[in-house]
Design a protein around this motif. Structure first.
Motif, short mmCIF file in Angstrom:
data_model
loop_
_atom_site.label_atom_id
_atom_site.label_comp_id
_atom_site.label_asym_id
_atom_site.label_seq_id
_atom_site.Cartn_x
_atom_site.Cartn_y
_atom_site.Cartn_z
N SER A 115 3.21 -5.00 4.03
CA SER A 115 2.88 -4.85 2.61
C SER A 115 2.93 -6.18 1.87
CB SER A 115 3.82 -3.84 1.94
OG SER A 115 5.13 -4.38 1.78
N ALA A 141 -1.82 -2.31 0.15
CA ALA A 141 -1.50 -3.62 -0.45
C ALA A 141 -2.67 -4.15 -1.26
CB ALA A 141 -1.12 -4.60 0.66
N TYR A 167 -0.01 4.30 1.75
CA TYR A 167 1.26 3.71 2.22
C TYR A 167 2.09 4.73 3.00
CZ TYR A 167 5.17 0.50 2.29
OH TYR A 167 6.15 -0.35 2.73
#
Length: 324
Positions: free
Chosen positions: A272, A29, A256
């Motif tokens: 996220s 993020a 991720y």
């Protein structure tokens, strides 16, 4: 006594793995948040970009292509060609994830930014946790709980406060921008759901390779190389596009997928939601954009949901330990 000790060790290992997953998603993020402001700067015509600018199609296409070109030699040297062996079902899912997930989320998101504002695009896109949560509950893959539902709502509310209540925020909402941002939200939701399913039986390197390959081939069909060459970008612009691909695509995707492998889709996508928080904090530190009181409240809400989303798992683990 030995049984209790084994149960405790198993629970500790599960908690450690989930913590690692949350940290990987948070790092991803951070990368995405840093690239959001860069994307808007490009569309506005930064001084190192020609007046014609770089449109969302080129930005989305080069992200996938450059990321793939770097990923291939790295994967083959570190993991070997055997890591890329996959059955037909897995390949088809990777193609769907690459085209409908990565291509859709990237293009619609940057198109929404270009046609409206970063605030509009990022807020609407981050309704994705709601769609993922609704799908997993409806499909029987997750159990509804009041605390998880509250965490999703806090994430959505926090993103809205961070994105829309800045001292210089201008809400310029157009129909095209809203539709594009919704497209990004649905693509992002699909990406999370199918990605979690793929990672149950395939390594993240295999998933990453074939999704990026599918995305790159798709963009080559939509926008052939000669069309890209006709734009006559300068060496500085190509260097920016390469660096942007590394920071906004390859690195955050690796992080991720690593986190998604350790978490369920709802936990991953809600965590996220730190992206707009990081984007606002980085803008405050490096672009001299002040944070409003409401933005600070939004940051607190997003951080709180990242903690709350873990509670159901801890409860389940306790129940399981008691049963054993």
């Amino acid at each position: 006594m030995a049984s209790i000790r084994n149960d405790s060790n198993r629970c500790f290992n599960l908690d450690a793995r989930k913590l690692e997953g949350y940290l990987l998603i948070a790092a991803s993020a951070l990368c995405y948040g840093a690239s959001a402001a860069l994307g808007k700067a490009v569309f506005n015509g930064a001084r190192w970009v020609r007046s014609a600018g770089i449109d969302p199609l080129i930005l989305s296409q080069t992200r996938s292509t450059f990321a793939l070109l770097v990923l291939v030699p790295v994967t083959l040297s570190l993991r070997g060609p055997q890591v890329l062996k996959a059955d037909q079902r897995t390949l088809l899912k990777c193609v769907a994830m690459g085209v409908l997930g990565i291509c859709g989320a990237n293009f619609f998101y940057y198109y929404a930014i270009a046609k409206s504002t970063v605030a509009t695009a990022i807020t609407v896109q981050y309704t994705a946790p709601v769609w993922v949560y609704a799908y997993t509950v409806a499909a029987g893959k997750d159990r509804a709980s009041w605390i998880r539902s509250l965490a999703v709502l806090l994430a959505f509310l926090g993103c809205g406060l961070v994105a829309l209540t800045g001292p210089e925020a201008q809400i310029r909402v157009g129909t095209i921008g809203i539709v594009a941002a919704l497209g990004a939200a649905f693509s992002y939701s699909f990406y999370n759901v199918i990605g979690a399913d793929l990672l149950k039986s395939a390594s993240r390197w295999l998933v990453l390779f074939y999704t990026l390959l599918s995305a790159s081939v798709f963009w080559l069909i939509v926008n052939p190389p000669w069309s890209v060459a006709a734009r006559h970008y300068s060496g500085r612009e190509w260097l920016f596009l390469f660096g942007f691909a590394m920071v906004s695509m390859l690195l955050p995707l690796v992080l991720y997928l690593g986190g998604l492998h350790l978490l369920d889709p709802t936990s991953a996508i809600v965590t996220s939601c730190l992206e707009p928080v990081f984007a606002s904090l980085l803008a405050a530190m490096f672009v001299s954009e002040k944070l409003s009181v409401w933005q600070t409240v939004g940051i607190a809400l997003v951080l709180s949901q990242s903690v709350m989303i873990q509670v159901p798992f801890n409860n389940n683990q306790k129940n399981n330990s008691t049963t054993l």
